[in-house]
Design an enzyme around this catalytic site. Sequence first.
Site, mmCIF file in Angstrom:
data_model
loop_
_atom_site.group_PDB
_atom_site.id
_atom_site.type_symbol
_atom_site.label_atom_id
_atom_site.label_comp_id
_atom_site.label_asym_id
_atom_site.label_seq_id
_atom_site.Cartn_x
_atom_site.Cartn_y
_atom_site.Cartn_z
ATOM 1 N N HIS A 42 14.099 -8.509 7.655
ATOM 2 C CA HIS A 42 15.510 -8.355 7.290
ATOM 3 C C HIS A 42 16.360 -8.615 8.536
ATOM 4 O O HIS A 42 15.838 -8.827 9.634
ATOM 5 C CB HIS A 42 15.781 -6.952 6.733
ATOM 6 C CG HIS A 42 15.529 -5.859 7.728
ATOM 7 N ND1 HIS A 42 14.280 -5.326 7.954
ATOM 8 C CD2 HIS A 42 16.370 -5.193 8.565
ATOM 9 C CE1 HIS A 42 14.340 -4.377 8.875
ATOM 10 N NE2 HIS A 42 15.601 -4.281 9.272
ATOM 11 N N ASP A 44 19.644 -7.028 10.731
ATOM 12 C CA ASP A 44 20.468 -5.832 10.929
ATOM 13 C C ASP A 44 21.835 -6.235 11.466
ATOM 14 O O ASP A 44 21.947 -6.751 12.596
ATOM 15 C CB ASP A 44 19.787 -4.877 11.906
ATOM 16 C CG ASP A 44 18.538 -4.236 11.313
ATOM 17 O OD1 ASP A 44 18.627 -3.751 10.169
ATOM 18 O OD2 ASP A 44 17.485 -4.236 11.990
ATOM 19 N N LYS A 252 26.351 -26.426 52.784
ATOM 20 C CA LYS A 252 26.465 -27.760 52.185
ATOM 21 C C LYS A 252 25.653 -28.721 53.058
ATOM 22 O O LYS A 252 26.043 -29.036 54.178
ATOM 23 C CB LYS A 252 27.923 -28.201 52.100
ATOM 24 C CG LYS A 252 28.103 -29.469 51.282
ATOM 25 C CD LYS A 252 29.574 -29.810 51.116
ATOM 26 C CE LYS A 252 29.735 -30.944 50.124
ATOM 27 N NZ LYS A 252 28.989 -32.153 50.493
ATOM 28 N N HIS A 669 60.295 -28.679 25.627
ATOM 29 C CA HIS A 669 60.392 -27.576 24.665
ATOM 30 C C HIS A 669 61.201 -28.044 23.448
ATOM 31 O O HIS A 669 62.427 -28.056 23.470
ATOM 32 C CB HIS A 669 61.090 -26.373 25.301
ATOM 33 C CG HIS A 669 60.324 -25.742 26.430
ATOM 34 N ND1 HIS A 669 59.706 -24.520 26.314
ATOM 35 C CD2 HIS A 669 60.069 -26.182 27.686
ATOM 36 C CE1 HIS A 669 59.100 -24.223 27.454
ATOM 37 N NE2 HIS A 669 59.314 -25.217 28.309
ATOM 38 N N ASP A 687 54.682 -16.050 19.619
ATOM 39 C CA ASP A 687 54.243 -16.099 21.015
ATOM 40 C C ASP A 687 53.619 -14.750 21.358
ATOM 41 O O ASP A 687 54.271 -13.712 21.238
ATOM 42 C CB ASP A 687 55.455 -16.384 21.915
ATOM 43 C CG ASP A 687 55.085 -16.457 23.391
ATOM 44 O OD1 ASP A 687 53.886 -16.426 23.718
ATOM 45 O OD2 ASP A 687 56.007 -16.539 24.223
ATOM 46 N N GLY A 723 49.412 -22.452 28.610
ATOM 47 C CA GLY A 723 49.422 -22.881 30.001
ATOM 48 C C GLY A 723 49.973 -21.802 30.910
ATOM 49 O O GLY A 723 50.060 -21.986 32.126
ATOM 50 N N GLY A 724 50.348 -20.662 30.330
ATOM 51 C CA GLY A 724 50.799 -19.503 31.090
ATOM 52 C C GLY A 724 49.841 -18.347 30.883
ATOM 53 O O GLY A 724 48.634 -18.481 31.043
#
Length: 854
Positions: A42, A44, A252, A669, A687, A723-724
Site C-alpha cells: 500500500h 501511506d 582553482k 509597466h 501582487d 524580479g523583486g
Amino acid sequence: MGLREYKKKRDFSRTPEPPGEIRPEAGRRMYVIQKHEASHLHYDLRLEMEGILKSWAVPKGPSLDPGEKRLAVHVEDHPVEYGSFEGVIPEEEYGGGTVMLWDRGEWFPDGDASAKYRKGHLTFRLNGEKLKGSWTLARMGGKAGGEGKNWLLIKRSDEEAKSGKDILKDDLSVATGRTMDEIRTSRDRVWSGTEGEVAGPGQSEPPATKDPPDAATLPGARRSEMPSETKPQLAMLVKEPPQGERWIHEIKYDGYRILCFKRGKEVRLVSRNGKDWTSRFGSIARDASSLRMKNGILDGEVVVLRPDGTTDFQALQNAFEGLLPWGKIGKIGYYIFDILYYEGYDLTRTPLFRRKKVVKEVLEKGGAPPSMLYGDHIEGRGRTVYDHACRLGMEGIVSKRQDSRYEQRRSANWLKTKCVQRQEFVIGGYSEPGGSRVGFGALLVGFYNDSGELIYAGRVGTGFNEASLRRTMKALEALEQDKSPFQNPPKGRDARGVHWVSPELVSEVEFIEWTQEGILRHPSFKGLRKDKRPREIRREISALPPPDDGSAPRPSGHGKGNTVGGISLTNPGRIFYPEQGLTKISIAQYYERVADLIIPHLENRPLSLVRCPQGRQRKCFYQKHLTEQTPSVLRQIPVREKEDVGMYVAVKDLKGLISLVQLGVLEFHPWGSRGDRLEQPDRLIFDLDPGESITPHQLVQAVHLLRSFLEGLGLVCFLKATGGKGYHVVAPITRGPSWDELKEFAKRVAQQLVRMEPGLLVSVMTKSKRKGKVFLDYLRNGRGSTAVAPYSTRARLMAPVAAPLSWEELSPESAPDRFKVGNGPDLLSRPDPWVDFFSVRQAVTKTMMRKLGM
C-alpha cells in the site's frame, strides 16, 4: 490522536523507525507518500498538521484521474521525523516490511486545515516531486465510513490531472533513487534522511573502514550502466566567494580539465570539450589503470606542479606542444576532486560531500600512485581561503555547495572567484612586429556574442617568449584571410599593418580589467588552448549568478554595429548595470531576443516607464508622459486624467521597444486595459509582497492559497516572478467590469483570504501591519495602476527580469529575482509557461461576485 498510539505499537529498540515527538508548527507543511510493502502493499499518505503527520493508508495508491476515487484508510498519527524514513522494518515488528520514500514535498490547504480535517473534507494542493496540483480527501459516511476511518483520495480537475497515466509506474525513491528490491537488500537497510544536509557537530558521517566504499549505501546512488560519455559540471564566475558553512572551497588548478573513464584496466582521458587525450597524458592513464577500482568516472585537472606547490600552465603547454620533454617539465599530477560513477552506481545525485569522501577513499585504499592526487578542500571561511590563494600567486578558488548534486552544465552550485582576471579569447588577427622582434607584434583577440558575432576586445602584445612567438606565428600564417572576422574591427591607425586570420585559435589571456568601451586593459598572453572551441568563447562577467550568454558591451560610437532592431543607438557602450558591465546595447540585444514574448503584453496599452538614462546606478525616475519628442515608431494614447488629457506612449513593434531602451527605459509597466477600451480592464492582478521575517515557504504558501481560491471561483490564473521580492498572480478576463467593479472584486478576494489566514496575510498597505505577513495587494486593479510586464528588466542590482513561471517552477528554493539578463538563455530555453495566456476566455461573472457578497 497524537503519538500515543504510534509509540504503543512499536518497540524502538528493535525497529529503525524514529520515536519522535510532537513539534511546534512551522511555516512549511511537509507532505510525503511512502510505499510500504508490509503484509499487503500500500501507499501511506502523510500530511503535516498540528505538529505531527496525519496519515492514511491508500491500498491502490494515488491516481491522476479525477474519475477514480481511491480508498484512504485513516491510521495512527506519525511523528514529523517519519517523513524522512526509508528502510526495512523487521518482520516481527508492527508494519514489518520495506518502506520507500515514494514522493515528498509540501502541501497547501485551502483554508483552515485543522477545521476542515475535523469536518472530514480537506481540499489542498500538492507540490511534490511526483504529485502536484489540487486534491480532495473526503471522509465517507454511513457504513462505508468504517467508523470514520475510511476516506476517499480524489484528484481534482486541473492541468495536473491526467486520465490514462499510471503515476505508480514511476517507481524509484525520490530520496535515494533506489527500487524496493535495492532498499530491501541494501547493507545498511535504512536511509538516514540526511541527503542534502551537511554533517556537522553531533551529526555523524559513516565511519571510516578499511574496505572500499559500498556505492549501494550512498544516498542518491542509482544502479545503472556506466555511460560512455558525459559532460563536466562548470562553475559560474563571481566577484566574491560565497560565505557560510554549506560551501567548501578548492584551489582553482591551472591546468587541463580531464574526465577519467576506467573500465577494468582500460582508461580513457577526455578533455572538457569531449576530445580523447589519453595518448597526450599517457603517464596519467597508466597510473589510473592501476587503481583498485574496477569501473568509475573521475573528474579532475591535470597540472604541472612547481616546487612551491603552485601550478605551471605554461610548462604543461610546452610539453603538450613538444617543446620540452615530459620528463623535464616537473612533476605532473592529476588532481581528482569528484566522482560521477562508481562500481555500477551513478553518483550524480549523491551529495557532493559524500562523493568527495568516496574519491578520498578510492585513492587512499585503492593503491593510488603519487601522480593521482586528492583535490582537497576547506569548509567555510571563503574569504580567508580566497585571500590566502591570491597571496600564494594562485589563479583563484572554486566554491561548491556541499549538498549539491553533479550537474552536466554550468551551475550556480559551483562558483569560481579569480585573483586576477583571466579568460580565453579567439584570435582574429595579428600586427606586424617592431624592431628586432620576430613573428608578430600583437594578437588581435575577441569573443562571440549571442548572435554568433566575433566582438573585438583589444590587442595582446606581452607575455610571449621567442619560442611562443615562432610557434604561434606558424599557426597564424596558415590561417590568413583578406577579410576581418570581427563584427566591429579596429579602424584607422589601429588597423594599420594588421593581418586578418580565420578565427580558429584560442588564447588564454590575463588582464587587469575591461575598459568602459569593452577593451582589455594591460593584457598578457598565457598560452594557446586546444581544449576550447572558438565558438564557445564568451565574455566572462563577474556576477551571481553570472551571465551564461556572454552578453558584452561594444565600443561607443555610431554605425551599423550599433543598430539593434532597426534603431541606431547613441552611446551604446554606456554602462546600464555596472555589477555585470551590461551596456545599453546589451540591454537592447536582450529585448531583441524577447521581443515576441514581451510585445503582446505591451501592445496598444498605455505604459508607465522607469527611466535610467545614465544607468541603474545613477538617478532613475518614473515617467508616464514623455517630455522629449515622442519617437515616430511609438503610438500615443490619450488618457483622461483629473484635470486634462495626458498622452501616454504604447509599443506596437520591435522598433518601438528598442527606441525606449535608447531613451534609457529599464522597466515597462503597462495598464491592465487596452487603448481601444481603456475603461474596461482585461486582466485581474494580485501582487504578493513579503513583509519582514516572512520565509520563502510562507510566501509560496500564500501564492498557492490565492491560486486555489481563484480557481475555486472558476478563474484560471498565471504566475509571474516580479524580479523583486514577490510574485504576481494574473487572471486574463474578458472585458466587461469597470475599473471600480474589478477593484472591488479584487478587494473582496483579498479580504476573504485574510479572514481565512489572518496570521499569514494582510491586505492593507500600512507598513506596521505588514511585518511578519504577506501583503496581498489588490490595488493593481485600480484605474491608472500598472504592473511590471513579463520579461521586463528591473532597475535593480544584478539586472533581474520579471519572469513568467509555470506553477511547477514555484518553489521556496528559488527566489523571485532568480532570472537575470545574464542568464537569459535559461529563461528562454524553457517552454513558454504563459503560452495559453491569450487564448483563455473567462469572465468575472455575477455568480462570482455574489459569492463574495457583492
